[in-house]
Design a protein around this motif. Structure first.
Motif, PDB file in Angstrom:
ATOM      1  N   CYS A  63       4.762   3.572 -10.758  1.00 47.52           N
ATOM      2  CA  CYS A  63       4.300   2.421  -9.984  1.00 47.52           C
ATOM      3  C   CYS A  63       5.495   1.581  -9.545  1.00 47.52           C
ATOM      4  O   CYS A  63       6.587   1.695 -10.104  1.00 47.52           O
ATOM      5  CB  CYS A  63       3.302   1.596 -10.782  1.00 47.52           C
ATOM      6  SG  CYS A  63       4.021   0.805 -12.179  1.00 47.52           S
ATOM      7  N   ARG A  84     -10.650   2.497   5.859  1.00 47.24           N
ATOM      8  CA  ARG A  84     -11.522   3.509   5.235  1.00 47.24           C
ATOM      9  C   ARG A  84     -11.609   4.768   6.104  1.00 47.24           C
ATOM     10  O   ARG A  84     -11.497   5.887   5.608  1.00 47.24           O
ATOM     11  CB  ARG A  84     -12.939   2.934   5.054  1.00 47.24           C
ATOM     12  CG  ARG A  84     -13.022   1.887   3.965  1.00 47.24           C
ATOM     13  CD  ARG A  84     -14.455   1.380   3.830  1.00 47.24           C
ATOM     14  NE  ARG A  84     -14.573   0.454   2.727  1.00 47.24           N
ATOM     15  CZ  ARG A  84     -14.919  -0.831   2.860  1.00 47.24           C
ATOM     16  NH1 ARG A  84     -15.193  -1.335   4.044  1.00 47.24           N
ATOM     17  NH2 ARG A  84     -15.003  -1.596   1.802  1.00 47.24           N
ATOM     18  N   SER A 120      -4.648  11.729  -3.637  1.00 43.47           N
ATOM     19  CA  SER A 120      -4.719  10.608  -4.597  1.00 43.47           C
ATOM     20  C   SER A 120      -5.058   9.266  -3.931  1.00 43.47           C
ATOM     21  O   SER A 120      -5.307   8.276  -4.609  1.00 43.47           O
ATOM     22  CB  SER A 120      -3.374  10.474  -5.328  1.00 43.47           C
ATOM     23  OG  SER A 120      -2.411   9.905  -4.439  1.00 43.47           O
ATOM     24  N   ASP A 136      -6.974   6.242  -2.132  1.00 43.47           N
ATOM     25  CA  ASP A 136      -8.345   5.730  -2.258  1.00 43.47           C
ATOM     26  C   ASP A 136      -8.432   4.410  -1.481  1.00 43.47           C
ATOM     27  O   ASP A 136      -7.854   3.397  -1.894  1.00 43.47           O
ATOM     28  CB  ASP A 136      -8.657   5.519  -3.749  1.00 43.47           C
ATOM     29  CG  ASP A 136     -10.083   5.043  -3.972  1.00 43.47           C
ATOM     30  OD1 ASP A 136     -10.641   4.340  -3.094  1.00 43.47           O
ATOM     31  OD2 ASP A 136     -10.650   5.376  -5.034  1.00 43.47           O
ATOM     32  N   LEU A 157       0.804  -1.232   0.000  1.00 43.54           N
ATOM     33  CA  LEU A 157       0.000   0.000   0.000  1.00 43.54           C
ATOM     34  C   LEU A 157       0.835   1.279   0.000  1.00 43.54           C
ATOM     35  O   LEU A 157       0.285   2.371  -0.074  1.00 43.54           O
ATOM     36  CB  LEU A 157      -0.944   0.015   1.218  1.00 43.54           C
ATOM     37  CG  LEU A 157      -2.014  -1.086   1.257  1.00 43.54           C
ATOM     38  CD1 LEU A 157      -3.001  -0.813   2.381  1.00 43.54           C
ATOM     39  CD2 LEU A 157      -2.759  -1.199  -0.072  1.00 43.54           C
ATOM     40  N   GLU A 208     -10.831   2.311  -1.056  1.00 43.13           N
ATOM     41  CA  GLU A 208     -11.473   1.180  -1.752  1.00 43.13           C
ATOM     42  C   GLU A 208     -10.482   0.494  -2.682  1.00 43.13           C
ATOM     43  O   GLU A 208     -10.415  -0.734  -2.759  1.00 43.13           O
ATOM     44  CB  GLU A 208     -12.709   1.647  -2.550  1.00 43.13           C
ATOM     45  CG  GLU A 208     -13.833   2.234  -1.698  1.00 43.13           C
ATOM     46  CD  GLU A 208     -14.230   1.360  -0.504  1.00 43.13           C
ATOM     47  OE1 GLU A 208     -14.228   0.123  -0.638  1.00 43.13           O
ATOM     48  OE2 GLU A 208     -14.510   1.922   0.571  1.00 43.13           O
ATOM     49  N   GLU A 209      -9.682   1.315  -3.371  1.00 41.36           N
ATOM     50  CA  GLU A 209      -8.662   0.724  -4.266  1.00 41.36           C
ATOM     51  C   GLU A 209      -7.632  -0.055  -3.456  1.00 41.36           C
ATOM     52  O   GLU A 209      -7.165  -1.115  -3.871  1.00 41.36           O
ATOM     53  CB  GLU A 209      -7.964   1.831  -5.063  1.00 41.36           C
ATOM     54  CG  GLU A 209      -8.784   2.306  -6.243  1.00 41.36           C
ATOM     55  CD  GLU A 209      -8.105   3.454  -6.986  1.00 41.36           C
ATOM     56  OE1 GLU A 209      -6.903   3.710  -6.757  1.00 41.36           O
ATOM     57  OE2 GLU A 209      -8.810   4.094  -7.794  1.00 41.36           O
ATOM     58  N   ASP A 210      -7.299   0.478  -2.289  1.00 41.72           N
ATOM     59  CA  ASP A 210      -6.311  -0.205  -1.439  1.00 41.72           C
ATOM     60  C   ASP A 210      -6.838  -1.570  -0.969  1.00 41.72           C
ATOM     61  O   ASP A 210      -6.104  -2.566  -0.968  1.00 41.72           O
ATOM     62  CB  ASP A 210      -5.971   0.663  -0.211  1.00 41.72           C
ATOM     63  CG  ASP A 210      -5.089   1.849  -0.579  1.00 41.72           C
ATOM     64  OD1 ASP A 210      -4.511   1.822  -1.686  1.00 41.72           O
ATOM     65  OD2 ASP A 210      -4.989   2.781   0.227  1.00 41.72           O
ATOM     66  N   ALA A 265      -9.044  -3.376  -2.455  1.00 43.13           N
ATOM     67  CA  ALA A 265      -9.077  -4.274  -3.624  1.00 43.13           C
ATOM     68  C   ALA A 265      -7.666  -4.761  -3.963  1.00 43.13           C
ATOM     69  O   ALA A 265      -7.461  -5.932  -4.318  1.00 43.13           O
ATOM     70  CB  ALA A 265      -9.700  -3.542  -4.805  1.00 43.13           C
ATOM     71  N   LEU A 266      -6.680  -3.866  -3.801  1.00 40.48           N
ATOM     72  CA  LEU A 266      -5.297  -4.240  -4.126  1.00 40.48           C
ATOM     73  C   LEU A 266      -4.801  -5.330  -3.176  1.00 40.48           C
ATOM     74  O   LEU A 266      -4.167  -6.307  -3.606  1.00 40.48           O
ATOM     75  CB  LEU A 266      -4.399  -2.995  -4.032  1.00 40.48           C
ATOM     76  CG  LEU A 266      -2.938  -3.187  -4.438  1.00 40.48           C
ATOM     77  CD1 LEU A 266      -2.824  -3.558  -5.912  1.00 40.48           C
ATOM     78  CD2 LEU A 266      -2.127  -1.907  -4.171  1.00 40.48           C
ATOM     79  N   HIS A 304       2.250   3.391  -1.964  1.00 45.93           N
ATOM     80  CA  HIS A 304       2.310   3.737  -3.392  1.00 45.93           C
ATOM     81  C   HIS A 304       3.356   4.823  -3.645  1.00 45.93           C
ATOM     82  O   HIS A 304       3.477   5.753  -2.857  1.00 45.93           O
ATOM     83  CB  HIS A 304       0.958   4.270  -3.862  1.00 45.93           C
ATOM     84  CG  HIS A 304      -0.198   3.441  -3.415  1.00 45.93           C
ATOM     85  ND1 HIS A 304      -0.396   2.151  -3.834  1.00 45.93           N
ATOM     86  CD2 HIS A 304      -1.219   3.719  -2.560  1.00 45.93           C
ATOM     87  CE1 HIS A 304      -1.485   1.669  -3.250  1.00 45.93           C
ATOM     88  NE2 HIS A 304      -2.008   2.595  -2.477  1.00 45.93           N
ATOM     89  N   THR A 321      -8.201   6.684   6.305  1.00 41.55           N
ATOM     90  CA  THR A 321      -7.910   7.390   5.041  1.00 41.55           C
ATOM     91  C   THR A 321      -8.817   8.621   4.930  1.00 41.55           C
ATOM     92  O   THR A 321      -8.373   9.702   4.516  1.00 41.55           O
ATOM     93  CB  THR A 321      -8.132   6.444   3.832  1.00 41.55           C
ATOM     94  OG1 THR A 321      -7.386   5.253   4.049  1.00 41.55           O
ATOM     95  CG2 THR A 321      -7.689   7.077   2.534  1.00 41.55           C
TER      96      THR A 321
END
Ligand SMILES: Nc1ncnc2c1ncn2[C@@H]1O[C@H](COP(=O)(O)OP(=O)(O)OP(=O)(O)O)[C@@H](O)[C@H]1O
Length: 555
Positions: free
Chosen positions: A332, A483, A457, A459, A325, A461-463, A465-466, A327, A486
């Protein structure tokens, strides 16, 4: 009484008989008699004031006879949880007469051992007193360059008694004066010698090497391999490199060194030459409160880890999650770019351990450093370096950010901070969040425009899912923590709050006083009907959080 108290109290009945009567007599009002337990030592009775703070007790322990037990290096554990709020008093943690307080010292008691081989070579190394005889045997085998098929081939004898593999070094050599005889079961001769206070073991090994072999390949499988749950995951290049160099060290027969610091089993893996540390392996079965924890911590009775809302055995997953996580600010990780907060490359691996067996755990790239933030005052740290770690800790609701978990490195002409030890991030509740940097001046500076852009930047939800893509489906509660934290970070940064402002909302001042984030969550729970969707619940949290932040700003 806590389960840990019950667990360890019964053997104490014997100890109780040894406590001087004057100590047993009831002391001043509000005083309690507890037992301080440390690996390899009989429990020490201590009379404490119920109102005494944890910080004060650590200073008292520092002043006791145990040399080197500096307050900042101590971890106190009661009932399976760390007493981490220095300002809280022992009654707040529910300690009572007869309870057992476990002490783990992060700077260990080291015993110097010298080994001399038949051809006159001398190897000097240091062994932590809390290590076991089995570990000493592995060290002997590795350091003398001899390969021994099993630990059974070595026989260590002290005062004509054979030592068991699971005996602690401190039990066999409490003063560093014992003379240990090493016998190799295939014909070998041994000589021992006492050099001042050091134990000298002379190993005279047989010429027939075939007697002394080890199959370190574990039946042909790789010595270190990443555990991949989803075949679609592309392993980061930095992780592949780390696994490659760690494997080379093991292939050449270099066993890791166990770290003298840490509350779990932490092993420094060697490169192909055996000269440099290249990675850090933390097996899951040696985590604090796990079955094979080498630091004498009791087993967790309900599976909860040292910090509330974590589970024993999940430390490695959390370590990997922090890396995944983290990032990069742009680009990337698959193109080799480091993450914004600089978490060292970390992977879940199956690794051949100490020449004996395969273990699963986290493997993290070793970072050369000249100490941790515990060893120096914070003034010299660049604001950017402190704040990148604050962003990580707030996002991941880290429950273990003490100063020893930030390494200090030189980067050109400035200091670089590297966050390590993320085994207690993403807990299921905020209760144990602790951020050492909260008290540092850099945390009172506003975030830079670059950092605000990075925070924007993010997110959650993206985290989530990742992490799922990488094989870890967060529990409902941990996902909620990610959640909410963040959300708080983003709202706080948009309002111009500093890391200290935001971090203070997440951390309890004392163990009994709920943090503001916990209050916000409770208010939201009271406001929604049972069975409300997570989406609606988060919208409610968002409204209540806005209200809290805005009223704090206007007051
Ligand atoms: N990636 C790394 N690079 C260099 N040294 C490291 C790294 N990871 C850990 N260490 C060293 O090993 C020590 C113990 O590691 P770590 O703090 O992760 O263990 P732990 O058992 O989780 O400890 P703690 O009691 O702090 O929770 C650290 O204090 C540090 O000196």
């Amino acid at each position: 009484m806590s389960s840990a108290g019950v667990d360890t109290l019964s053997p104490l009945l014997d100890q109780l008989a040894l406590v001087p009567q004057c100590q047993l007599r009831s002391g001043p009002p509000d005083s309690i008699l507890i037992f301080l337990a440390m690996p390899g030592m009989p429990p020490v009775p201590m009379r404490l004031q119920g109102s005494e703070s944890i910080a004060a007790i650590k200073l008292r322990i520092q002043r006791l006879k145990f040399k080197g037990f500096v307050a900042t290096k101590q971890r106190l554990v009661f009932g399976g949880h760390e007493l981490s709020h220095g300002r809280s008093c022992i009654r707040d943690y529910g300690l009572d007469d007869g309870n057992v307080l476990h002490l783990v010292v992060r700077l260990a008691d080291i015993r110097a051992i010298t080994i001399e081989t038949t051809d006159g070579k001398r190897f000097r190394f240091q062994v932590e007193s809390g290590c076991k005889v089995g570990y000493l045997k592995n060290k002997l085998a590795a350091q003398t360059g001899e390969q021994l098929t099993t630990l059974k081939e070595q026989k260590l004898v002290l005062d004509e008694e054979e030592l068991e593999d699971d005996q602690l070094i401190t039990d066999i050599d409490s003063k560093g004066e014992a003379v240990i005889n090493l016998f190799i079961r295939h014909p070998a001769k041994v000589a021992t010698q006492q050099l001042e206070r050091e134990t000298v073991v002379t190993v005279i090994t047989p010429n027939q090497k075939e007697n002394l072999q080890i199959d370190a390949s574990g039946g042909g499988s790789a010595l270190v391999e990443p555990i991949i749950v989803n075949r679609k995951v592309k392993i980061f290049p930095a992780v592949m490199d780390m696994i490659g160099i760690t494997t080379a060290g093991l292939e050449n027969g270099f066993l890791p060194d166990m770290s003298t610091e840490g509350s779990g089993g932490v092993y420094f893996m060697k490169d192909h030459s055996g000269q440099s540390n290249v990675a850090v392996f933390k097996p899951i079965d040696e985590e604090p409160m796990a079955e094979n924890n080498p630091r004498g911590l009791p087993l967790s009775v309900d599976g909860e880890g040292l910090k509330r809302g974590t589970r024993v055995g999940e430390g490695a997953l959390r370590e990997v999650a922090a890396y995944v996580l983290d990032h990069p600010i742009d680009g990337c990780k698959s193109d080799g770019t480091a993450g914004f907060s600089g978490v060292p490359p970390t992977a879940l691996v199956r690794c051949f351990h100490m020449g004996k067996e395969f273990k699963i755990g986290s493997l993290q790239m070793f970072v050369s450093n000249f100490g941790s933030c515990e060893d120096m005052g914070p003034r010299a740290f660049p604001v950017k370096e402190v704040q990148k770690i604050a962003v990580l800790d707030i996002r991941l609701a880290n429950a273990d950010r003490h100063a020893g978990n930030i390494l200090v490195c030189q980067d050109g002409d400035h200091l670089k901070l590297v966050p390590i030890d993320h085994g207690y991030c993403l807990p299921e509740k905020f209760e144990d969040c602790t951020f050492e940097w909260l008290y540092w001046p850099q945390a009172r500076e506003p975030f830079s425009a670059e950092t605000v852009a990075y925070i924007r930047s993010l997110d959650a939800e993206e985290d989530i899912a990742l992490l799922k893509f990488h094989g870890w489906e967060l529990s409902h509660q941990s996902a909620r923590v990610l959640r909410v934290s963040t959300m708080l970070l983003k709202k706080g940064a948009e309002r111009g709050l500093t890391p200290c402002d935001i971090g203070s909302i997440m951390c309890r001042e004392t163990v009994k006083k709920e943090s503001e984030i916990e209050v916000i969550i409770e208010e939201a729970e009271d406001a929604v009907l049972p069975g409300t969707s997570e989406k609606t619940f988060l919208e409610t949290i968002s409204e209540i959080m806005d209200h809290h932040l805005d009223s704090a700003l206007s007051s």
